[in-house]
Design an enzyme around this catalytic site. Structure first.
Site, PDB file in Angstrom:
ATOM      1  N   SER A  36       0.852  -1.184   0.000  1.00  0.00           N
ATOM      2  CA  SER A  36       0.000   0.000   0.000  1.00  0.00           C
ATOM      3  C   SER A  36       0.886   1.231   0.000  1.00  0.00           C
ATOM      4  O   SER A  36       2.036   1.181   0.475  1.00  0.00           O
ATOM      5  CB  SER A  36      -0.878   0.010   1.259  1.00  0.00           C
ATOM      6  N   TYR A  71      -2.818  -1.724  10.190  1.00  0.00           N
ATOM      7  CA  TYR A  71      -2.798  -1.919   8.741  1.00  0.00           C
ATOM      8  C   TYR A  71      -1.521  -1.329   8.139  1.00  0.00           C
ATOM      9  O   TYR A  71      -0.807  -1.995   7.377  1.00  0.00           O
ATOM     10  CB  TYR A  71      -4.028  -1.271   8.101  1.00  0.00           C
TER      11      TYR A  71
END
Length: 251
Positions: free
Chosen positions: A139, A152
């Site tokens: 990400s 995350y």
């Protein structure tokens, strides 16, 4: 990674980026196998794409991964690409008392241990192939955190680091290692993403990614669309603090 003629396993292939990549790669003449925790979405995708295969897999379950890896390589001996896409993204309040550790633990099990375990289980098979590829999906938040999703971010930063080590250790073998680092994309990964006007449309993201792979435009083994580069290179560009503040608003 060649764009056609592969046998490709995609985790989390029933929805979002996983489904979009599965359908795009299937359309380009690859044999695609998708996995996920829920049968329903997997069946829906494969019914819409004749010839695509599916299997249920919870990547947070270590025993399930071992069993699955043995079965999928038996069923698909030509398997030569794995895309570690399955992931969860949950907002966390670190000041909560008590803090729900189960959210952090589930995120780590899925986003970090999942790809490590699955790649490790499949690596002997992949190394035996003439040409093979491991793709990890990280990400933009691996490089600059979104305050609302601390675990995350941490898992994606960890997988970025792990991917770099894997790439170097496999240098000289038949296995290429790529990292796909998306920006915010309009999917249901997290509530509000699909409707957020700042999220990149899924179709646009998928088309740009496929184009980068097709052209071999993967410097350092990274697949980066233009919209993620401000996050990826904020430290290099010397504007980390500005991008951090812009990403996190009042935080």
């Amino acid at each position: 990674m060649k764009i056609t003629g592969n046998t490709i396993l995609i985790t989390g292939g029933g929805t979002g980026i996983g489904r979009a990549l599965a359908e795009a790669l299937h359309a380009r003449g690859n044999r695609v196998i998708i996995t996920g925790r829920r049968d329903g979405p997997l069946k829906e995708v494969t019914e819409a794409n004749p010839g695509m295969a599916w299997a249920t897999l919870d990547v947070s379950d270590a025993d399930a991964i071992r069993t699955f890896a043995a079965q999928v390589t038996q069923d698909h001996p030509d398997l030569n690409v794995v895309i570690n896409n399955a992931g969860i993204m949950v907002a966390e309040d670190l000041t909560a008392d008590p803090f729900p550790l189960e959210t952090a633990e589930a995120t780590i099990a899925t986003n970090l241990l999942g790809p490590i375990r699955l790649t490790t289980a499949l690596l002997p098979h992949l190394r035996a192939q003439t040409v093979a590829t491991v793709v990890t999906v990280t990400s933009g938040l691996a490089f600059i955190p979104l305050v609302a999703t601390p675990t995350y971010n941490a898992t994606k930063a960890a997988i970025h680091s792990w991917t770099q080590s894997l790439r170097t250790q496999l240098a000289g073998t038949s296995v290429e290692v790529l990292e796909l680092a998306p920006p915010a994309v309009a999917t249901d990964l997290m509530p509000g993403h699909a409707e957020n006007p700042n999220s990149m449309p899924l179709a646009d993201y998928t088309a740009e990614v496929i184009g980068l792979i097709e052209r071999g435009d993967t410097p350092r083994g990274e697949i980066l669309v233009e919209r993620v580069k401000p996050l990826r290179f904020s430290e290099v560009n010397g504007n980390y603090e500005q991008v951090y503040a812009m990403l996190n608003g009042s935080h």
